[in-house]
Design an enzyme around this catalytic site. Structure first.
Site, PDB file in Angstrom:
ATOM      1  N   GLY A 130       0.810  -1.214   0.000  1.00 23.92           N
ATOM      2  CA  GLY A 130       0.000   0.000   0.000  1.00 23.92           C
ATOM      3  C   GLY A 130       0.843   1.262   0.000  1.00 23.92           C
ATOM      4  N   LYS A 131       2.161   1.100   0.212  1.00 29.01           N
ATOM      5  CA  LYS A 131       3.078   2.256   0.208  1.00 29.01           C
ATOM      6  C   LYS A 131       2.551   3.375   1.095  1.00 29.01           C
ATOM      7  CE  LYS A 131       4.971   1.083  -4.353  1.00 29.01           C
ATOM      8  NZ  LYS A 131       4.169  -0.132  -4.640  1.00 29.01           N
ATOM      9  N   ARG A 132       2.005   3.025   2.258  1.00 33.00           N
ATOM     10  CA  ARG A 132       1.455   4.033   3.151  1.00 33.00           C
ATOM     11  C   ARG A 132       2.562   4.864   3.775  1.00 33.00           C
ATOM     12  NH1 ARG A 132      -2.681   2.433   0.428  1.00 33.00           N
ATOM     13  NH2 ARG A 132      -4.415   1.454   1.519  1.00 33.00           N
TER      14      ARG A 132
END
Lengths: 327, 327
Positions: A130-132
């Site tokens: 999710g590359k949060r």
């Protein structure tokens, strides 16, 4: 949905889970694979048999009068299960692209949990891609969503139970700590974006710094520092890095800055990266690099012919053997 | 859920929606407010009346035997509706922190859509604060999820229908384009992280570049370039920037690099930022800056006493008037 709850192994102190690096190294050895199946399902490009509810793999068919989101989510689950069943034995993990599930709303989020469960049942680790990246309090909420659980007045709400997540470091080291803490306490890991695989990655990441090196070097140093306390008996840390297979010229230098990090290497195949160029990733051992392939497997039949499952299986086995031969 | 579908106004060419900057300027004028209500609901810190299903605001009560995620999601919707009803008239938009909804899984995603609809009904613009950033094909999927819709074999699946999203630029300008394209075609906007409000923001964003300036300057230039084609009659672009109110010393310089960008200014209150220091944001007009306040409003009663709704309403009106007085 029950979180996976990795149990303590022989190398871990009592009450602490086995460190992520050790869990991963064990899994890589057991499956003789460093290959990660990337699942980024597009509802308009699913394997044809996923559109046939009678197939029955992975989930109940949605009723014909269900709303489009529900029917599409059912098809996404069936597709993902078919792909996992075809190539899972050649892989050590799946990487789930959260965007592709989010676009189906609540039904998509339910599908995400089902696909994660199916992958776990197939013996695969689950990476939530999710590359949060957000300020601390929000990063902690993402940690609850993906790695841990959320207390509520009505009882605890389990998260996705991922074995690892991808994370964006633009907001600084402090904002990665809630994700690392949540991961470390349960034997999971995080992969910090250091040098991504896309054409525009250089825009920011390759900017030369006045102090020397470039932005990705700085991010690599951050990974090494944050991961220092999370290294298991395998020598691998629970703070890894995303380094695109499309930038092999940077790989050796970044590896040198992050000697204990597991490198998640996307970009092989459709994006132009080659497994043959990835040897520096495996310097600390075979589990030091994970080769993530998405369209190169799921769309293999478009190049190789045959059924989607047969083509994907053959391509997965080819890439698995190729990566395994590099050490 | 139906996307909002902004209709063409007098200033837009036939068939094109009114530009985001113009929509925003009109809304700011109509509501005499540049205040953005930040909603980042923690199930353990909801307003007490949100825990009483009989209150009935915002949604049906969940059955007492519903799973914790469903019950918590119902309470989050009620809480968010109560807050919107209390302070909405003093605000121009809500900013929904996606992490806080994601941690309740599918039920949380459904709650997110309900809260967005309630905000729209209250006449507020909806900002989806997910700070997404990914390679092009995944960025396009996030655009479908938050701004547009997703084609499937079973029909189109509507997205959240946000009026704007926050985005992370670490992967480069190319990866912001799918979000900008999706936003622009429907009169929505994006806010790119340039200088965030958290203590560790300087770690990466304040790194001095060999070519001059620092990383945040480079990001500001990227915002100006990407936004050049998206400026409406108001002079404001549909590519804005997140600039923390906690770094007022950087505000004038960043504004100079992005003369047409709407600046989303978080960090007032709990994080230490002061509205009084934000005047440079409003140089292009009142809609040039949006003051985002979350805990400072929702938790106002903890400092000021009184009921949560009364305290939030009073604090919102105070901050609204203060920001309005700066131009």
């Amino acid at each position: 949905m029950e979180a996976p709850g990795p149990t303590s192994g022989t190398g871990a102190p009592p009450g602490r889970p086995l460190a992520f690096g050790d869990r991963l190294a064990t899994a890589v050895d057991a499956r003789c694979s460093q290959l990660v199946l990337g699942l980024d399902p597009d509802p308009m490009r699913l394997w044809p048999s996923a559109l046939e509810p009678q197939h029955g793999v992975g989930s109940e068919p949605a009723a014909p009068d269900a709303v489009p989101a529900e029917r599409a989510a059912r098809a996404v689950v069936r597709h993902s299960a078919l792909v996992i069943d075809a190539v899972g034995t050649a892989c050590v993990a799946v990487k789930l692209q959260l965007a592709c599930f989010e676009r189906l709303g609540a039904a998509g989020w339910a599908a995400l949990a089902e696909v994660a469960a199916h992958a776990r049942d197939a013996g695969l680790l689950v990476l939530a891609d999710g590359k949060r990246g957000d300020i601390g309090v929000s990063a902690a909420a993402y940690a609850q969503a993906l790695l841990a659980s959320t207390p509520t007045p009505y009882g605890e709400v389990a998260g996705l139970g991922a074995d690892a997540v991808t994370a964006n470091p633009l907001l600084g080291a402090e904002t990665l700590v809630p994700l690392i803490d949540a991961a470390r306490s349960r034997g999971a890991g995080i992969f910090v974006l250091v040098r991504t695989s896309n054409p525009g990655a250089a825009d920011v990441q390759a900017q030369a710094l006045a102090a020397g090196g470039d932005v990705s070097d700085r991010l690599a140093d951050m990974v090494a520092t944050l991961g220092a306390d999370g290294t298991g008996g395998s020598g691998l840390s629970d703070v890894g890095a995303v380094v695109g297979a499309t930038a092999p010229g940077r790989l050796a230098a970044l590896r040198a800055r992050m000697p204990a990090a597991v490198l998640l290497l996307p970009g092989v195949g459709a994006q132009g990266g080659r497994v043959e160029d990835l040897a520096p990733a495996f310097a600390p051992g075979r589990a030091g690099g994970l080769v993530a392939v998405s369209r190169g497997l799921v769309g293999a039949h478009e190049r190789l012919g045959g059924t989607p499952a047969d083509a994907a299986r053959a391509e997965a086995e080819r890439l698995r053997a190729l990566a395994w031969s590099l050490v």
